[in-house]
Design a protein around this motif. Structure first.
Motif, PDB file in Angstrom:
ATOM      1  N   HIS A 193      10.601 -12.939 -39.483  1.00  0.00           N
ATOM      2  CA  HIS A 193       9.412 -13.797 -39.636  1.00  0.00           C
ATOM      3  C   HIS A 193       8.775 -13.612 -41.020  1.00  0.00           C
ATOM      4  O   HIS A 193       8.395 -14.576 -41.697  1.00  0.00           O
ATOM      5  CB  HIS A 193       8.408 -13.457 -38.538  1.00  0.00           C
ATOM      6  N   THR A 194       8.686 -12.349 -41.458  1.00  0.00           N
ATOM      7  CA  THR A 194       8.106 -12.058 -42.774  1.00  0.00           C
ATOM      8  C   THR A 194       8.933 -12.683 -43.896  1.00  0.00           C
ATOM      9  O   THR A 194       8.411 -13.255 -44.853  1.00  0.00           O
ATOM     10  CB  THR A 194       8.000 -10.542 -42.988  1.00  0.00           C
ATOM     11  N   THR A 195      10.273 -12.570 -43.767  1.00  0.00           N
ATOM     12  CA  THR A 195      11.166 -13.152 -44.768  1.00  0.00           C
ATOM     13  C   THR A 195      10.987 -14.671 -44.829  1.00  0.00           C
ATOM     14  O   THR A 195      10.947 -15.268 -45.915  1.00  0.00           O
ATOM     15  CB  THR A 195      12.627 -12.811 -44.452  1.00  0.00           C
ATOM     16  N   ALA A 196      10.873 -15.304 -43.667  1.00  0.00           N
ATOM     17  CA  ALA A 196      10.677 -16.759 -43.621  1.00  0.00           C
ATOM     18  C   ALA A 196       9.362 -17.158 -44.300  1.00  0.00           C
ATOM     19  O   ALA A 196       9.296 -18.132 -45.055  1.00  0.00           O
ATOM     20  CB  ALA A 196      10.695 -17.247 -42.175  1.00  0.00           C
ATOM     21  N   GLU A 197       8.310 -16.383 -44.033  1.00  0.00           N
ATOM     22  CA  GLU A 197       7.014 -16.678 -44.672  1.00  0.00           C
ATOM     23  C   GLU A 197       7.110 -16.548 -46.188  1.00  0.00           C
ATOM     24  O   GLU A 197       6.569 -17.357 -46.947  1.00  0.00           O
ATOM     25  CB  GLU A 197       5.946 -15.735 -44.135  1.00  0.00           C
ATOM     26  N   LYS A 198       7.831 -15.510 -46.648  1.00  0.00           N
ATOM     27  CA  LYS A 198       7.993 -15.318 -48.087  1.00  0.00           C
ATOM     28  C   LYS A 198       8.756 -16.476 -48.718  1.00  0.00           C
ATOM     29  O   LYS A 198       8.436 -16.942 -49.822  1.00  0.00           O
ATOM     30  CB  LYS A 198       8.711 -14.008 -48.364  1.00  0.00           C
TER      31      LYS A 198
ATOM     32  N   LYS B 273      11.890  -1.520 -29.629  1.00  0.00           N
ATOM     33  CA  LYS B 273      11.236  -1.364 -30.931  1.00  0.00           C
ATOM     34  C   LYS B 273      12.101  -1.907 -32.061  1.00  0.00           C
ATOM     35  O   LYS B 273      11.627  -2.541 -32.999  1.00  0.00           O
ATOM     36  CB  LYS B 273      10.913   0.107 -31.170  1.00  0.00           C
ATOM     37  N   ALA B 274      13.406  -1.669 -31.977  1.00  0.00           N
ATOM     38  CA  ALA B 274      14.312  -2.149 -33.026  1.00  0.00           C
ATOM     39  C   ALA B 274      14.343  -3.669 -33.062  1.00  0.00           C
ATOM     40  O   ALA B 274      14.313  -4.299 -34.122  1.00  0.00           O
ATOM     41  CB  ALA B 274      15.712  -1.583 -32.802  1.00  0.00           C
ATOM     42  N   LEU B 275      14.413  -4.311 -31.867  1.00  0.00           N
ATOM     43  CA  LEU B 275      14.444  -5.767 -31.801  1.00  0.00           C
ATOM     44  C   LEU B 275      13.137  -6.379 -32.320  1.00  0.00           C
ATOM     45  O   LEU B 275      13.122  -7.363 -33.050  1.00  0.00           O
ATOM     46  CB  LEU B 275      14.699  -6.205 -30.354  1.00  0.00           C
ATOM     47  N   GLN B 276      12.043  -5.732 -31.919  1.00  0.00           N
ATOM     48  CA  GLN B 276      10.742  -6.216 -32.396  1.00  0.00           C
ATOM     49  C   GLN B 276      10.642  -6.129 -33.911  1.00  0.00           C
ATOM     50  O   GLN B 276      10.203  -7.060 -34.583  1.00  0.00           O
ATOM     51  CB  GLN B 276       9.621  -5.403 -31.747  1.00  0.00           C
ATOM     52  N   ALA B 277      11.101  -5.009 -34.487  1.00  0.00           N
ATOM     53  CA  ALA B 277      11.050  -4.839 -35.947  1.00  0.00           C
ATOM     54  C   ALA B 277      11.929  -5.870 -36.639  1.00  0.00           C
ATOM     55  O   ALA B 277      11.580  -6.415 -37.691  1.00  0.00           O
ATOM     56  CB  ALA B 277      11.491  -3.427 -36.311  1.00  0.00           C
ATOM     57  N   SER B 278      13.103  -6.145 -36.016  1.00  0.00           N
ATOM     58  CA  SER B 278      14.011  -7.136 -36.605  1.00  0.00           C
ATOM     59  C   SER B 278      13.384  -8.519 -36.632  1.00  0.00           C
ATOM     60  O   SER B 278      13.435  -9.233 -37.629  1.00  0.00           O
ATOM     61  CB  SER B 278      15.324  -7.157 -35.827  1.00  0.00           C
ATOM     62  N   LEU B 279      12.772  -8.894 -35.508  1.00  0.00           N
ATOM     63  CA  LEU B 279      12.143 -10.216 -35.431  1.00  0.00           C
ATOM     64  C   LEU B 279      10.963 -10.332 -36.403  1.00  0.00           C
ATOM     65  O   LEU B 279      10.760 -11.358 -37.051  1.00  0.00           O
ATOM     66  CB  LEU B 279      11.687 -10.489 -33.993  1.00  0.00           C
ATOM     67  N   ILE B 280      10.185  -9.270 -36.493  1.00  0.00           N
ATOM     68  CA  ILE B 280       9.047  -9.287 -37.433  1.00  0.00           C
ATOM     69  C   ILE B 280       9.549  -9.411 -38.863  1.00  0.00           C
ATOM     70  O   ILE B 280       8.999 -10.134 -39.691  1.00  0.00           O
ATOM     71  CB  ILE B 280       8.191  -8.017 -37.248  1.00  0.00           C
ATOM     72  N   GLY B 281      10.645  -8.676 -39.155  1.00  0.00           N
ATOM     73  CA  GLY B 281      11.206  -8.763 -40.506  1.00  0.00           C
ATOM     74  C   GLY B 281      11.692 -10.161 -40.833  1.00  0.00           C
ATOM     75  O   GLY B 281      11.491 -10.666 -41.939  1.00  0.00           O
TER      76      GLY B 281
END
Length: 246
Positions: free
Chosen positions: A78-83, A68-76
């Motif tokens: 990805h979100t930062t890159a999109e921003k 769960k921690a790794l998934q949250a990190s990767l999603i974060g």
């Protein structure tokens, strides 16, 4: 019916889901590597032999805290890159809008300057034309010579034939150059329409042959001469052809 509810059909994954799946696979692989090595009573791993190998137990790691921690990190990430991408796009759009606004403002200023220059040029041209017109406009003397010359210029512009000599000769015979001369004794006078002016023209004839642009009066020298010459041109071809009462 949704795509995931159809048996045998693989659901398509978006980018975030693919990243999450990769993270889960990584954690699962790590956990699996540890679960395959049995430990002794002291907790130390011991060598495995074919005869003593314990059964391998695969444990699902999808719901572990690490996954769960790794998934949250990767999603974060990805979100930062999109921003960051959106921020860069917005900055470029603002810069393009600023350049376009600046270009429009410059074009507006240029158009205003051109219009002003054109107005100044037109005004200057009009003033110069008026000045040239004033220079070209002849000034006629207020005497018999001036009246004849002005009448000849008007006759020329209207296509009425006649010469200086033809006008002068008939003027001297008819009125001796007196624009106020009136014949009070001939048949026209007895009929109530006396001959008047330089070329002794009666009122009905003057009205019929009056030349536009001249005064509407038999006593006006130029109006009298041009109307009489217009009548003579219609009746005799030209005032030059008149050598007696007409």
């Amino acid at each position: 019916m949704s795509e995931s509810s159809i048996p045998g059909r693989r659901r398509r994954l978006n980018k975030t889901q693919k990243l999450s799946a990769a993270a889960i696979s990584a954690v699962a692989a790590a956990s699996l590597s540890f679960s395959l090595v049995p430990a002794n009573a002291e907790g130390k791993p011991k060598a495995q032999t074919p005869e003593a190998a314990a059964p391998v137990v695969l444990t699902s790691v999808a719901g572990t805290p690490q996954a769960k921690a790794l998934q949250a990190s990767l999603i974060g990430q990805h979100t930062t890159a999109e921003k960051l991408v959106k921020a860069a796009d917005l900055a470029r759009a603002k810069q393009a809008a600023a350049v376009e606004a600046k270009a429009k403002a410059a074009a507006k200023v240029k158009a205003a300057a051109a219009a002003k220059a054109e107005a100044v040029a037109e005004k200057r041209t009009g003033t110069q034309a008026a000045s040239r017109s004033e220079v070209r406009t002849p000034v006629y003397a207020n005497n018999l010579d001036g009246w004849i010359r002005e009448a000849l210029d008007i006759m020329k512009s209207r296509g009425i034939p006649g010469s200086y000599n033809g006008l002068h000769r008939n003027i001297m015979r008819e009125s001796s150059g007196n624009p106020n001369a009136i014949n009070g004794w001939d048949i026209n006078a007895r009929n109530g329409v006396p001959s008047i002016g330089l070329l002794q023209i009666i009122k009905p004839t003057f009205d019929a042959y009056h030349v536009p642009g001249t005064a509407f009066s038999q006593y006006d020298p130029v109006a009298n001469l041009t109307a009489a010459a217009n009548y003579a041109a219609d009746r005799y071809g030209s005032i030059d052809n008149v050598n007696s009462a007409y």
